[in-house]
Design an enzyme around this catalytic site. Structure first.
Site, PDB file in Angstrom:
ATOM      1  N   GLY A  13     -70.906  -7.987  83.841  1.00  0.00           N
ATOM      2  CA  GLY A  13     -72.135  -7.323  84.271  1.00  0.00           C
ATOM      3  C   GLY A  13     -71.839  -6.403  85.438  1.00  0.00           C
ATOM      4  CB  CYS A  14     -73.973  -5.419  88.256  1.00  0.00           C
ATOM      5  SG  CYS A  14     -73.894  -4.514  89.798  1.00  0.00           S
TER       6      CYS A  14
END
Length: 183
Positions: A13-14
């Site tokens: 993810g981020c």
């Protein structure tokens, strides 16, 4: 003593939220945010965020294997992500936010596959584990303003992490076991 450092690459993810949990572990030399796995050379953040370059947001971890093992890094990795979500991570949606382990050696591949199988067999998650295990390709460092974002922009980082749902997920699935990682 001539220390030979090794590299681990994880997408979860981020990348802003993937740096700090590894940075604090003993034996970590450097954690870089960047892009891997796509078809465009020298992608920018906008290219990756547009979901058209094929890249994952990822972190490249340089570590001292005499201090921390790849197995411990894998354990830390699994605790940072939702391994059952194939459409992104937490509030970040799209292919660039999917989870993947990018191995740099056959030994890393074997260890990653073993750790994934152990997680599947643990029964911790009801849904299938969909995190990919892929050969590492060219890793492109993200722009400088993304590096160590949690240090440079602590207020924005804490707010983004808070609204993401990542910490609630970690607490639900890992509880106090998560904190044992940092001892």
């Amino acid at each position: 003593m001539n220390t030979r450092y090794e590299t681990a690459i994880f997408a979860g993810g981020c990348f802003w939220c993937m740096v700090s949990p590894f940075h604090v572990l003993d034996g970590i030399i450097e954690v870089k945010s960047g892009y891997i796995g796509g078809h465009k050379e020298n992608p920018t953040y906008e290219d990756v965020k547009s979901q058209t370059s094929g890249h994952y947001e990822a972190v490249k971890i340089t570590y001292d294997p005499n201090i921390i093992s790849y197995d411990k890094l894998l354990k830390a990795y699994w605790m940072q992500i939702d391994p059952t979500d194939d459409n992104g991570q937490f509030h970040d949606r799209g292919p660039s936010y999917r989870s993947a382990i990018f191995y740099t050696t056959d030994e890393q591949r074997k260890k990653a596959e073993k750790s994934k199988k152990e997680l599947e067999e643990s029964g911790r998650f009801q849904d299938p584990i969909v995190t990919r295990i892929l050969p590492a390709t060219t890793f492109y460092d993200a722009e400088e303003y993304h590096q160590d974002y949690y240090k440079k922009n602590p207020v924005e980082y804490k707010e983004d992490r808070k609204i993401s749902g990542r910490d609630e997920f970690i607490k639900k699935y890992w509880g106090d076991e998560y904190w044992d990682l940092f001892e």
